[in-house]
Design an enzyme around this catalytic site. Structure first.
Site, PDB file in Angstrom:
ATOM      1  N   GLU A   1       0.810  -1.224   0.000  1.00 23.98           N
ATOM      2  CA  GLU A   1       0.000   0.000   0.000  1.00 23.98           C
ATOM      3  C   GLU A   1       0.838   1.265   0.000  1.00 23.98           C
ATOM      4  O   GLU A   1       0.546   2.224  -0.690  1.00 23.98           O
ATOM      5  CB  GLU A   1      -0.919   0.018   1.230  1.00 23.98           C
TER       6      GLU A   1
ATOM      7  N   ASP B   1      -1.896  -4.265   3.756  1.00 28.45           N
ATOM      8  CA  ASP B   1      -2.018  -4.378   5.218  1.00 28.45           C
ATOM      9  C   ASP B   1      -2.829  -5.600   5.646  1.00 28.45           C
ATOM     10  O   ASP B   1      -3.780  -5.996   4.953  1.00 28.45           O
ATOM     11  CB  ASP B   1      -2.657  -3.116   5.798  1.00 28.45           C
TER      12      ASP B   1
ATOM     13  N   ASP C   1      -5.412  -6.511   7.270  1.00 32.61           N
ATOM     14  CA  ASP C   1      -6.736  -6.282   7.847  1.00 32.61           C
ATOM     15  C   ASP C   1      -7.763  -6.281   6.732  1.00 32.61           C
ATOM     16  O   ASP C   1      -7.455  -6.558   5.578  1.00 32.61           O
ATOM     17  CB  ASP C   1      -6.767  -4.964   8.642  1.00 32.61           C
TER      18      ASP C   1
ATOM     19  N   GLU D   1      -9.433  -3.864   5.213  1.00 31.24           N
ATOM     20  CA  GLU D   1      -9.179  -2.916   4.129  1.00 31.24           C
ATOM     21  C   GLU D   1      -8.051  -3.411   3.233  1.00 31.24           C
ATOM     22  O   GLU D   1      -8.114  -3.306   2.013  1.00 31.24           O
ATOM     23  CB  GLU D   1      -8.839  -1.539   4.704  1.00 31.24           C
TER      24      GLU D   1
ATOM     25  N   TYR E   1       2.207  -4.174  13.574  1.00 30.03           N
ATOM     26  CA  TYR E   1       1.078  -3.503  12.939  1.00 30.03           C
ATOM     27  C   TYR E   1       0.255  -2.741  13.961  1.00 30.03           C
ATOM     28  O   TYR E   1      -0.096  -3.267  15.012  1.00 30.03           O
ATOM     29  CB  TYR E   1       0.202  -4.526  12.221  1.00 30.03           C
TER      30      TYR E   1
ATOM     31  N   ARG F   1      -2.769  -1.394  13.834  1.00 31.53           N
ATOM     32  CA  ARG F   1      -4.240  -1.493  13.881  1.00 31.53           C
ATOM     33  C   ARG F   1      -4.601  -2.869  14.422  1.00 31.53           C
ATOM     34  O   ARG F   1      -4.620  -3.850  13.689  1.00 31.53           O
ATOM     35  CB  ARG F   1      -4.846  -1.259  12.501  1.00 31.53           C
TER      36      ARG F   1
ATOM     37  N   HIS G   1      -4.363  -9.880  15.177  1.00 32.88           N
ATOM     38  CA  HIS G   1      -2.938  -9.586  15.220  1.00 32.88           C
ATOM     39  C   HIS G   1      -2.477  -9.440  16.659  1.00 32.88           C
ATOM     40  O   HIS G   1      -3.277  -9.321  17.571  1.00 32.88           O
ATOM     41  CB  HIS G   1      -2.622  -8.281  14.478  1.00 32.88           C
TER      42      HIS G   1
END
Length: 690
Positions: free
Chosen positions: A9, A85, A87, A89, A294, A296, A339
């Site tokens: 990303e 990433d 997740d 998204e 990470y 998030r 995570h």
């Protein structure tokens, strides 16, 4: 020959990862999402309503060049790896990339890693997987629901009450702030009194009367109680207990934002921007390394691969008595635990070691994360608590103090968590002591406090509104839309914010609510696990929501503009107050037939004279001004009022005296001293020998 294409990303992440992989890899960035729902179809929703709400996507205008570059890079590539990433998204971005790029039968695999270190990245590429379509479906459902709500409600509110937007999470969060403000407005304060007995070295407070908890509601009651007291207080009990004070768990996204707000004075947005940088990679001379995992996550779990060397590090640094173990929290219903917690990627990258490579804010946040993680696997602190009970007639008074027996995790975490330590005098049970004074003090109950940013995030988390990754953006949106204002770092709803919530409550209370928003987050989780059907969820929502919109369009009153009391000089129609993104203005009510806008009258700020003559031009006078732009915006400076003929400027108040060395003006240096205005050329300071 580069035969393997990796797409991530972030451009900074692509630089970090490329150095870990072999020469056959090329790593490029999508720079986030490459496409989104179109704005065509019924209501501009980008959905085929009659065909199971099938979404229609189009490449984002600003990303067309990026997509072309990615397609060009496919020439000669035999394998494609999507490393966005880890997740929802990120999964959706990978799916969109695969859909848009011409894969043509080439292997196209998903790679995920929780930290950007060489070992983690290389290991992830050894075990790629297919795109998780359930995760993609969950993200797509969220995007479709948000598009339906956002487009339909925003258009309605803009037309009816001039509010700029509404949203599933945004409006539920605004409701929390508005409801709290209404609680504050409805609050009626109640009087109560406290009684304290002062002794040498300590204070005891009234706890019970006649073996019952007591609330003294007025001064008369308080005086009656005081009159019943004797001079002597009997020490009825002394109790000392040791208790363990456990360290807090490692950071989640939510707790990091909350704690950084309280301890570092960072906004949630600032915290996440810095954390993103620490995750994606910092140049450490010989290599670029992601310093944290990470950022998030809703998990407090940390891996054994990190815990083992971290415990060894603690033992070597502080000794075995400080070495604890990793702790786990009871999993909450809305926690995904996909995570690890936010932790350092490498225990050897201590804050002192990497400090020279970080900005001040990066260093402060990294140190916070590092020391929080270390504290979480250390032994608890041991606190000795001493409690003394004193009786006087029917009154029971209590005093307590605490002392630190063993610092434990506070060895590394004391600057973030302060203990109030105190001592109580050595007393003997059944002994009688006299107070030096017995005080009565009047108090009033206080209304519930407005939300700080940290408390609002905690409330959103507790209620299950949104996801940790959305908290920062939600708060930013409320500020940008001017639905809330900040006073003393607390949120207050604006008049427009309150009106927006009231109208949404009236017409959309079933959907724009805390409960519904929290339930929808649970449904999205179930879709990601393959336990719910995307079409059924969207269809059910749409069929209940659209009639609400139609009813609101028909019955919601339209807010009329406020009249200024003047007439338009062009057409004679009444003038009204209007607003735009540039602020409020006065305009003709007959718009668009008449487009007259009243010019704004700008008042010149009153000039404050210092009474000191300018030594540069010899004609003007030095006056006090405020900087209007630049890094010194809003700051006071001093300049000649003969500007622009004379551009003499001083960043200190002139004393009225001349420099004995060069003849220029002497100014206050704001540190209690006096210096020459020509600091660089002359350098004179008061007290220098000439």
């Amino acid at each position: 020959m580069k035969t393997k294409l990796v797409i991530v990303e972030s451009p900074s992440k692509s630089k970090t990862i490329e150095q870990y992989l072999g020469e056959e890899y090329i790593v490029l960035s999508s720079k986030g999402h490459i496409r989104d729902l179109a704005i065509s179809g019924v209501g501009g929703l980008g959905l085929d309503i009659e065909n199971d709400f099938a979404p229609k996507y189009e490449i984002i205008k600003e990303k067309k060049k990026v997509v072309k570059e990615l397609k060009d890079a496919l020439e000669g590539v035999l394998e494609i790896y999507l490393a966005t990433d880890p997740d929802r998204e990120g999964e959706a971005i990978s799916w969109h990339l695969k859909e848009v790029l011409e894969v043509n039968g080439r292997p196209c695999k998903r790679v995920i890693f929780n930290e950007i270190t060489k070992n983690a990245v290389v290991k992830a590429f050894e075990d790629p997987r297919d795109i998780d379509l359930d995760l993609v479906s969950s993200q797509e459902t969220r995007r479709i629901l948000d598009r339906i709500i956002g487009f339909k409600l925003s258009k309605l509110l803009q037309n009816k009450i001039k509010s700029k937007s509404a949203g599933r999470v945004q409006s539920a969060t605004l409701k929390i702030i508005v409801d709290r403000e209404k609680e504050i407005e409805a609050f009626i304060e109640e009087e109560f009194w406290k009684v304290k007995a002062l002794f040498p070295g300590f204070i005891a407070e009234l706890a019970k009367f006649n073996n019952k908890n007591i609330v003294l509601s007025n001064e008369k009651e308080t005086d009656e109680l005081l009159s019943s007291l004797n001079k002597g207080f009997e020490v009825s009990s002394i109790e000392t207990k040791n208790r363990n004070k456990e360290a807090k768990l490692p950071f989640t996204t939510s707790s990091l934002q909350q704690e950084a707000s309280m301890k570092l004075n960072f906004t949630s947005r600032k915290t996440m921007l810095i954390a993103q940088k620490l995750y994606e990679g910092i140049d450490l001379e010989t290599e670029t390394v992601g310093l944290i995992t990470y950022m998030r996550t809703d998990s407090t779990r940390i891996s054994d691969t990190f815990v083992s060397p971290a415990l060894k590090y603690l033992g070597n640094l502080y000794g075995s008595k400080y070495v604890g173990k990793a702790k786990t929290a009871k999993k909450k219903p809305n926690v995904q635990d996909a995570h690890e917690a936010i932790r350092p990627t490498d225990i050897s990258n201590t804050p002192s070691k990497v400090k020279k490579f970080l900005t001040k804010d990066e260093y402060n946040l990294y140190t916070f994360i590092f020391e929080r993680t270390m504290a979480s696997i250390m032994k608890p602190a041991i606190i000795a608590t001493k409690t003394i009970e004193l009786t006087n007639n029917k009154a029971l008074f209590k005093a307590s103090a605490q002392d630190l027996i063993f610092d434990g995790y506070l060895k590394v975490y004391s600057k973030y968590e302060k203990l109030e330590l105190s001592e109580l005098s050595d007393l003997v049970e059944k002994s009688i002591i006299e107070a030096t004074e017995v005080q009565k003090t009047q108090h009033f109950t206080k209304p519930p406090a407005r939300f700080s940013e940290a408390r609002l995030i905690k409330e959103m988390e507790d209620l299950g509104i949104g996801r940790p990754s959305t908290y920062s953006q939600t708060i930013t949106t409320l500020k940008t839309r001017k639905y809330v204002s900040m006073a003393e770092k607390k949120f207050s709803p604006t008049e427009q914010g309150t009106l927006t919530t009231e109208k949404l409550d009236e017409f959309f209370g079933q959907i724009i609510s805390v409960d519904y928003t929290a339930r929808m987050e649970k449904v999205l989780d179930e879709i990601s696990l393959g336990e719910q059907n995307q079409y059924e969820i969207i269809s059910k929502f749409y069929k209940s929501f659209i009639p609400m919109v139609e009813n609101a369009n028909k019955n919601m009153d339209k807010v009329q503009p406020k009249f200024t009391g003047e007439e338009c000089p062009k057409c004679g129609s009444p003038m009204v107050f209007r607003s735009s993104r540039y602020g409020s203005f006065e305009a003709c009510s007959n718009f668009p037939t008449c487009k007259y806008i009243k010019p704004k009258e700008f008042e010149k700020p009153e000039v404050v004279s210092t009474g000191v003559k300018c030594t540069k031009c010899g004609e003007g006078e030095i006056v006090e001004r405020l900087a209007k732009s630049g890094r010194n915006k809003g700051k006071t400076f001093y300049a000649c009022d003969n500007f622009p003929s004379c551009k003499n400027m001083l960043f200190g108040k002139p004393t009225g005296e001349q420099c004995p060395k060069c003849g220029s003006l002497l100014i206050d240096d704001n540190k209690g001293g006096v210096i020459c205005q020509e600091t660089k050329k002359c350098g004179y300071k008061q007290g220098d020998i000439i």
